[in-house]
Structures are given as structure tokens and as C-alpha cells.
Design a protein around this motif. Sequence first.
Motif, short mmCIF file in Angstrom:
data_model
loop_
_atom_site.label_atom_id
_atom_site.label_comp_id
_atom_site.label_asym_id
_atom_site.label_seq_id
_atom_site.Cartn_x
_atom_site.Cartn_y
_atom_site.Cartn_z
N SER A 121 0.81 -1.22 0.00
CA SER A 121 0.00 0.00 0.00
C SER A 121 0.84 1.27 0.00
CB SER A 121 -0.92 0.00 1.22
OG SER A 121 -0.17 -0.06 2.43
N GLN A 126 1.63 2.76 -3.37
CA GLN A 126 0.55 3.35 -4.14
C GLN A 126 0.42 4.83 -3.85
OE1 GLN A 126 -0.83 1.36 -6.38
NE2 GLN A 126 0.38 -0.34 -5.58
N GLN A 128 7.38 -9.13 -3.24
CA GLN A 128 6.16 -8.37 -3.54
C GLN A 128 6.42 -7.23 -4.51
OE1 GLN A 128 7.77 -8.23 -0.49
NE2 GLN A 128 6.41 -8.93 1.15
N ASN A 129 7.70 -6.88 -4.70
CA ASN A 129 8.10 -5.80 -5.59
C ASN A 129 9.36 -6.22 -6.33
OD1 ASN A 129 6.41 -3.38 -4.21
ND2 ASN A 129 7.37 -4.61 -2.62
N LYS A 164 0.99 -8.02 -13.72
CA LYS A 164 0.63 -6.60 -13.57
C LYS A 164 0.53 -6.17 -12.12
CE LYS A 164 -1.86 -6.49 -17.98
NZ LYS A 164 -0.64 -6.05 -18.66
N ASP A 165 0.34 -7.14 -11.20
CA ASP A 165 0.18 -6.77 -9.80
C ASP A 165 1.50 -6.74 -9.03
OD1 ASP A 165 0.59 -9.50 -9.95
OD2 ASP A 165 -0.80 -9.98 -8.32
#
Length: 205
Positions: free
Chosen positions: A2, A5, A123-124, A147-148
Motif C-alpha cells: 500500500s 501506491q 512483492q516488488n 501486472k500486480d
Amino acid sequence: MSWSQRLPLIAILRGIKPTEIHQHLPLLIEAGFEAIEIPLNSPDWQISIRDAVQHYSSKALIGAGTVLELSQVDTLAELGCQLIVTPNINPEVIKRAVSYGMVVCPGFATATEAFSAIAAGAQNLKLFPSHCFGPDYVRGLKAVLPKDVPVFAVGGITPDNLHQYIAAGCIGAGLGGDLYRAGQSPEKTQQQAEAFIKAYRDTQK
């Protein structure tokens, strides 16, 4: 995650000393940074990361960079580190960091490395060194990567070229020498931080 973002920029403070933590981190946080990385080839990094976590982890994701070994991940977990950034893909390091609940952003150069990192739980992803590949390479990778999974551009990113990597598909960037160089003044850090924040926000208009 989060945090990426909202403002997906990672401040990389390579070479910072423990005595400089309270001079620079408040300025970065005030400017808007939500993720700060202290590479492990910085002087007395254990002290710097400990102090950064104790004083600023409620305001920003405090992380470590140039993480190469499992033992380093264990030490960082004990220090309360929240973010692990690596220059390479070591699945065991990624898995260990994920097991501690850390956000992991490992460095990759090829699609094969990227998928290995994702399989290990990253996660990245961090495309490094980005300036050697360029925005067109990012576009090619993004065509096949999930894409996620956010991709950060790291290496050679400046306020002037940041928009090119965002347009190519990177969610954000890790900012090194053009944001902070060892020994620079807090005033310089503030100036560069504000320039990068403006450059990113301009990409969102």
C-alpha cells in the motif's frame, strides 16, 4: 504494497552515518517520502537502522539495502527493519525476509530473474541498473511480468528522467546519488527531495 501506491519513491541513503540520521530523515519524511533505505555498505549501519526504526518507523517504511546474506536478514529483523532491498536475486534471502513479514524489493535485470524473485515471494521488483537498460527495456519486461507486481527503476534516476520510467510502466523509483551523496548538507537533501517529489507528482497529472 500500500505504501507504494501513495508515493512510490525509495530514498537511498548510501554512506550515511548514525550522527546524520536525525539531520536528513526528518527532511525526507516532511518532503513526502514514505520509504527510506540505508544500504549495508554504510558506516555503522546497525546503529543507523536501529535509530531510524526507533524514531521514524511510524512515519515511513525503514529499510536496508545491499542485503546479500541470510544472517543480515536475521539481524535486520531483530532491529525492526521493515523493508529489504537487494542488488541481486537470492531466493533464500527473499524467502527469509518474507517470513519475517518484511516488504522485499530485490534487484533484477532479466525476465528470468524477475520470475525467480516472484516465485520466492517478492512483492516488488527493482530493475537495476535502470539507466543501462532504459525505458524501452521496461516496456518489454512489463509485457510479460505480472501486472500486480510493482517494478521500481533504480540506478541513474533523476528528476529529469523519472517521468520516462513511469511512462514505461514502473510504479516508482529508488533514488540514490541524485538524491543523497555521503556527506552532503541537509539543505541539499531537502532541495533534491523536493525536486523528486515534484517530478513524481507531475507524472500523475
